[in-house]
Design a protein around this motif. Sequence first.
Motif, PDB file in Angstrom:
ATOM      1  N   LYS A  53     -18.942 -35.143-104.192  1.00 33.67           N
ATOM      2  CA  LYS A  53     -18.863 -34.460-102.904  1.00 33.67           C
ATOM      3  C   LYS A  53     -19.628 -35.225-101.826  1.00 33.67           C
ATOM      4  N   HIS A  65     -17.683 -38.326-100.811  1.00 32.46           N
ATOM      5  CA  HIS A  65     -16.490 -37.966-100.046  1.00 32.46           C
ATOM      6  C   HIS A  65     -16.845 -37.537 -98.625  1.00 32.46           C
ATOM      7  N   THR A  66     -18.009 -36.908 -98.455  1.00 34.45           N
ATOM      8  CA  THR A  66     -18.383 -36.335 -97.161  1.00 34.45           C
ATOM      9  C   THR A  66     -19.262 -37.267 -96.324  1.00 34.45           C
ATOM     10  N   VAL A  94     -13.673 -36.297-106.137  1.00 35.26           N
ATOM     11  CA  VAL A  94     -14.345 -35.005-105.968  1.00 35.26           C
ATOM     12  C   VAL A  94     -13.897 -34.045-107.057  1.00 35.26           C
ATOM     13  N   THR A  95     -12.587 -33.979-107.264  1.00 35.25           N
ATOM     14  CA  THR A  95     -12.042 -33.087-108.287  1.00 35.25           C
ATOM     15  C   THR A  95     -12.548 -33.474-109.677  1.00 35.25           C
ATOM     16  N   TYR A 120     -16.027 -32.276-110.382  1.00 36.68           N
ATOM     17  CA  TYR A 120     -16.170 -30.872-110.757  1.00 36.68           C
ATOM     18  C   TYR A 120     -15.984 -30.637-112.252  1.00 36.68           C
ATOM     19  N   ARG A 127     -13.809 -23.223-108.753  1.00 36.19           N
ATOM     20  CA  ARG A 127     -13.110 -24.056-107.781  1.00 36.19           C
ATOM     21  C   ARG A 127     -11.613 -23.939-108.031  1.00 36.19           C
TER      22      ARG A 127
END
Length: 513
Positions: free
Chosen positions: A217, A220-221, A390-391, A394, A401
């Motif tokens: 995350k 990605h951010t 990201v996926t 998780y 999610r």
Amino acid sequence: MGLGVLNPKHDEHVPGTSFVLDDASRPEHSINIDTRLKYDRSGKVPVILVPQPSDDPNDPLNWPLWRRDLILSILSIVSVIASALSPLLAANTLTLSLYFERDFTQMALLTGYHLLGVGVAGFFFVASARVWGKRHLFLLGTVLIIISSAWGGASGHSYKSLLWARVVQGIGLAPFEALVNAAVGDLYYVHERGKRMALTNMALFGGAFFTPILVGKITHTLGWQWSFYFIAIFTGVLLPFVFFFVPETAFRRAEHLNTDFTGEGHLEWKDHLDPAWENSHSENSAKQGSRDGSVPTSFDKHQNDNELRDLNSERPVPAKVSYARSLMPFNGRKTDDNFFKLVLRPFPLFFHPAIFWACLIQGTMIGWTVFIGVVLAAIYLGPPLFFNEVTTGYMYTGVSRHFDHPLVSTDHSKAFVGAVLGFLLAGFLADWSTNLMIRRNKGVYEPEFRIVLVVAQLVVGCIGLYGFGITSNNLPQYGWFLPDFFFAWEVMGMVIGAVASALYIVDAHRKSS
């Protein structure tokens, strides 16, 4: 020894074997209390303290339980962050490969050399901890993690700079990887170690599985650099806590008090007491017992201050070290062994059956965990799922999610959840099974009682390994959920095995741990 534990051929005490409980089947008032020994009377049945604490107020075993738990909690929190360093690049390997224009092999070397730093530094840090204690190493490790993490985030497009930052991160991780479990042996009696050892292993392993979700995350951010910066920031916040609230836990105790090494039979107190003092003490204890019906559970201090003696030596009881002095990174040698000899000692220890067994128990499951982690990324990033970083991240945690993917629809059962459940199960079983076997063995504790936990590891770990292999081999049929579900079972088995082997080594070979 009983319960299948073999007796030695010679009449000698086996390290770790000790009397812990009096016979629980008898009424409390009829229990034999050995006035030479100190007891924990907080429960219904007196528990003999193993090892026996000295009368020195600086002995960690004499510190209040809340203080010892505070120290372990701080070390465990730092360990969570430190353990995040090894899988720090797991979820963004593809991103870094494109960023540095390097192939996957060179990206893997960023973790490989990091682990090399952990392994090489461990030889020197463990030896240093045996000679000078652990505090200076916890401080050094924390500082190195801060510096190397800031360095890694600021490495820019220099692959070589990031590589060396990862090596230094490994050196900073080494004290926590190698010494936190040993600190449990410093701070707690045998009957207090089970849940605490499960906690430290949860910190060391659980953090590693929670990392990919955050890193994915963050990358990605904010960009991959911030995964390093956040490590530096949070470790910097914890540095004052380590400095001000984690004193030296290693203590050089008189040999006869280490009853897990020598046995209660070596408590020859007459060698340490003046006969007149002993007679007076016995008479006073008898009078007190007959007057109030109580049984002395520890050595009372002599009423005459001029005759105050430490019962484990002929020297006066040392004064309590000031708080300012306790902040020093060093407070004297803990052993007379040569430092360089201790550096080389792990090599012959590999051939010690107990050490070899512990390496197999931990190493095999950890190896499978790392291998599954790599395979997990490969099968989820590729067809038929085509998850993004990201996926995929998780998949390592238990965050609820929903994904816009035809094969993904509900909540996950993840590796992090497996680590948490493994911690809870190991903590419960470690104490319950050991206490049960102690009572069946008439109050005698054997370190081998800790090995019973591997039965749970065998069942849980095999469910995870076989389940993951079968389901991941046919994703179109089983989908994304079941491989991740069985990965959690494998992680549970790994944590249980790590707790079992760590407890056994600390209890049976505390001098070498």
